[in-house]
Design a protein around this motif. Sequence first.
Motif, PDB file in Angstrom:
ATOM      1  N   ALA A  99       0.811  -1.220   0.000  1.00 17.27           N
ATOM      2  CA  ALA A  99       0.000   0.000   0.000  1.00 17.27           C
ATOM      3  C   ALA A  99       0.846   1.272   0.000  1.00 17.27           C
ATOM      4  O   ALA A  99       1.973   1.287   0.506  1.00 17.27           O
ATOM      5  CB  ALA A  99      -0.922  -0.002   1.221  1.00 17.27           C
ATOM      6  N   PRO A 100       0.264   2.359  -0.505  1.00 22.15           N
ATOM      7  CA  PRO A 100       0.931   3.662  -0.477  1.00 22.15           C
ATOM      8  C   PRO A 100       0.664   4.374   0.843  1.00 22.15           C
ATOM      9  O   PRO A 100      -0.338   5.070   0.991  1.00 22.15           O
ATOM     10  CB  PRO A 100       0.259   4.414  -1.637  1.00 22.15           C
ATOM     11  CG  PRO A 100      -1.123   3.838  -1.685  1.00 22.15           C
ATOM     12  CD  PRO A 100      -0.998   2.408  -1.253  1.00 22.15           C
ATOM     13  N   MET A 101       1.558   4.199   1.810  1.00 20.65           N
ATOM     14  CA  MET A 101       1.371   4.796   3.135  1.00 20.65           C
ATOM     15  C   MET A 101       2.189   6.079   3.249  1.00 20.65           C
ATOM     16  O   MET A 101       3.421   6.046   3.328  1.00 20.65           O
ATOM     17  CB  MET A 101       1.768   3.791   4.215  1.00 20.65           C
ATOM     18  CG  MET A 101       0.837   2.592   4.278  1.00 20.65           C
ATOM     19  SD  MET A 101       1.420   1.282   5.372  1.00 20.65           S
ATOM     20  CE  MET A 101       2.611   0.477   4.291  1.00 20.65           C
TER      21      MET A 101
ATOM     22  N   THR B 238      -8.841  -0.873  -5.804  1.00 22.26           N
ATOM     23  CA  THR B 238      -8.566  -1.296  -4.432  1.00 22.26           C
ATOM     24  C   THR B 238      -9.564  -0.607  -3.516  1.00 22.26           C
ATOM     25  O   THR B 238      -9.757   0.615  -3.591  1.00 22.26           O
ATOM     26  CB  THR B 238      -7.140  -0.907  -3.995  1.00 22.26           C
ATOM     27  OG1 THR B 238      -6.203  -1.594  -4.822  1.00 22.26           O
ATOM     28  CG2 THR B 238      -6.890  -1.298  -2.544  1.00 22.26           C
ATOM     29  N   ILE B 239     -10.207  -1.387  -2.659  1.00 22.65           N
ATOM     30  CA  ILE B 239     -11.169  -0.831  -1.709  1.00 22.65           C
ATOM     31  C   ILE B 239     -10.673  -1.040  -0.288  1.00 22.65           C
ATOM     32  O   ILE B 239     -10.498  -2.174   0.161  1.00 22.65           O
ATOM     33  CB  ILE B 239     -12.558  -1.467  -1.869  1.00 22.65           C
ATOM     34  CG1 ILE B 239     -13.084  -1.275  -3.295  1.00 22.65           C
ATOM     35  CG2 ILE B 239     -13.538  -0.843  -0.855  1.00 22.65           C
ATOM     36  CD1 ILE B 239     -14.456  -1.895  -3.546  1.00 22.65           C
ATOM     37  N   HIS B 240     -10.400   0.056   0.398  1.00 18.45           N
ATOM     38  CA  HIS B 240     -10.099   0.031   1.826  1.00 18.45           C
ATOM     39  C   HIS B 240     -11.444  -0.102   2.526  1.00 18.45           C
ATOM     40  O   HIS B 240     -12.284   0.797   2.420  1.00 18.45           O
ATOM     41  CB  HIS B 240      -9.381   1.317   2.230  1.00 18.45           C
ATOM     42  CG  HIS B 240      -8.996   1.359   3.673  1.00 18.45           C
ATOM     43  ND1 HIS B 240      -7.876   2.026   4.114  1.00 18.45           N
ATOM     44  CD2 HIS B 240      -9.568   0.843   4.784  1.00 18.45           C
ATOM     45  CE1 HIS B 240      -7.774   1.909   5.427  1.00 18.45           C
ATOM     46  NE2 HIS B 240      -8.807   1.202   5.844  1.00 18.45           N
TER      47      HIS B 240
ATOM     48  N   ILE C 137      -5.538  -6.355   7.656  1.00 20.84           N
ATOM     49  CA  ILE C 137      -4.926  -7.652   7.352  1.00 20.84           C
ATOM     50  C   ILE C 137      -3.579  -7.688   8.054  1.00 20.84           C
ATOM     51  O   ILE C 137      -2.606  -7.075   7.609  1.00 20.84           O
ATOM     52  CB  ILE C 137      -4.761  -7.859   5.833  1.00 20.84           C
ATOM     53  CG1 ILE C 137      -6.108  -7.750   5.136  1.00 20.84           C
ATOM     54  CG2 ILE C 137      -4.119  -9.227   5.553  1.00 20.84           C
ATOM     55  CD1 ILE C 137      -6.029  -7.759   3.614  1.00 20.84           C
ATOM     56  N   TRP C 138      -3.538  -8.380   9.179  1.00 17.36           N
ATOM     57  CA  TRP C 138      -2.345  -8.433  10.034  1.00 17.36           C
ATOM     58  C   TRP C 138      -1.698  -9.812  10.068  1.00 17.36           C
ATOM     59  O   TRP C 138      -0.599  -9.969  10.599  1.00 17.36           O
ATOM     60  CB  TRP C 138      -2.719  -8.049  11.464  1.00 17.36           C
ATOM     61  CG  TRP C 138      -3.317  -6.683  11.594  1.00 17.36           C
ATOM     62  CD1 TRP C 138      -4.654  -6.358  11.549  1.00 17.36           C
ATOM     63  CD2 TRP C 138      -2.622  -5.438  11.773  1.00 17.36           C
ATOM     64  NE1 TRP C 138      -4.822  -5.006  11.690  1.00 17.36           N
ATOM     65  CE2 TRP C 138      -3.607  -4.412  11.836  1.00 17.36           C
ATOM     66  CE3 TRP C 138      -1.268  -5.099  11.889  1.00 17.36           C
ATOM     67  CZ2 TRP C 138      -3.267  -3.074  12.017  1.00 17.36           C
ATOM     68  CZ3 TRP C 138      -0.943  -3.765  12.067  1.00 17.36           C
ATOM     69  CH2 TRP C 138      -1.926  -2.761  12.127  1.00 17.36           C
TER      70      TRP C 138
ATOM     71  N   GLY D 237      -1.088  -2.909   4.129  1.00 17.17           N
ATOM     72  CA  GLY D 237      -0.637  -1.613   4.609  1.00 17.17           C
ATOM     73  C   GLY D 237       0.119  -1.751   5.909  1.00 17.17           C
ATOM     74  O   GLY D 237       1.238  -2.262   5.950  1.00 17.17           O
ATOM     75  N   ARG D 238      -0.503  -1.325   7.014  1.00 18.30           N
ATOM     76  CA  ARG D 238       0.175  -1.326   8.318  1.00 18.30           C
ATOM     77  C   ARG D 238       0.596  -2.726   8.755  1.00 18.30           C
ATOM     78  O   ARG D 238       1.611  -2.883   9.435  1.00 18.30           O
ATOM     79  CB  ARG D 238      -0.740  -0.693   9.360  1.00 18.30           C
ATOM     80  CG  ARG D 238      -1.033   0.787   9.090  1.00 18.30           C
ATOM     81  CD  ARG D 238      -2.079   1.330  10.049  1.00 18.30           C
ATOM     82  NE  ARG D 238      -3.323   0.591   9.956  1.00 18.30           N
ATOM     83  CZ  ARG D 238      -4.218   0.488  10.937  1.00 18.30           C
ATOM     84  NH1 ARG D 238      -4.006   1.083  12.103  1.00 18.30           N
ATOM     85  NH2 ARG D 238      -5.332  -0.202  10.763  1.00 18.30           N
TER      86      ARG D 238
END
Length: 315
Positions: A11-13, A171-173, A207-208, A228-229
């Motif tokens: 992801a673009p963070m 892409t859907i957050h 998603i961890w 992402g994170r």
Amino acid sequence: MINQIKKVTLAPMEGVADELMRNLLCSINCYDLCITEFVRVVDRRVPTHIFHKISPELKRGGFTHNNTPTRVQLLGQEPHWMAENAIKAIELGSHGVDLNFGCPAKTVNKSKGGAVLLKTPETIYQIVNSVKQALPQDQILSAKIRLGFDDASLLDEIVSAITSANANQLTIHARTKRDGYNPPAYWHHIGKISEKYAIELFANGEIWSLSDAKKCIKEAKTANIMLGRGALAMPNLANVVKGKEDKMPWSSVNKLFQHYAYLELQGDKSFYFSSRLKQWLRYLKLQYPQAETLFNAIKLLKNKDDILKQLERIE
């Protein structure tokens, strides 16, 4: 039923996943694509040096050091200038173009960019349509959205606008702008979109772990995800969700973190050395209790040499 991950995108963070972090995470994972931090578009063509600052990969044909393709993300609200800068991104070497309709930052939204555009699907259509018509046919146009601004009531209309303008990927957050980053992520909304629209979908949000990824693709009804994170909390998460590796042990994470520290010292953001290290440790603490010890050891330190000594001392 979808039960296996197909594609994984980083992801673009903003302020986190810069070139250094992209290179680091791609060096230990099999990412299919990286989306860069956004290039802010207002009312003119953005200078080349800004594109290169945000995506130095453009100087290497748009690839990270391990040859993972990168795609420049644009953020703006003026269709003509978004199209002009999309053309420039491709000319400079970007692998397709991504459009940001999800950034929740107040400063961005006040200037009519990012998630605030979710209130006006027609504007989204105009932007996507202008960019799509400007790009060569062989170039992928993708967009990143949230479920909506305050709620998901306009989600179907937003997706219809994007697909009607012939974007290739979406892409859907799975949260609204109002939700911010508060759990949970509402992946089932993506599932409804997947059933209705043929566009290639990527699910994003909360998603961890491998179990999260499996639950996500089941509910979102797509085999593609964006990390992402979670990718910062577990550095090899992309390979974990692809079934290639188990969770990286702390000993390996610690070595990777020390390597990152030395790279930060050599980078153009070394002035922020202390804050950059602490920023990543805040994510690592979510998966590795040992990171808490390391964070506490350096949280009050400012001197770079003192910080490096602590990193070498704590295994």
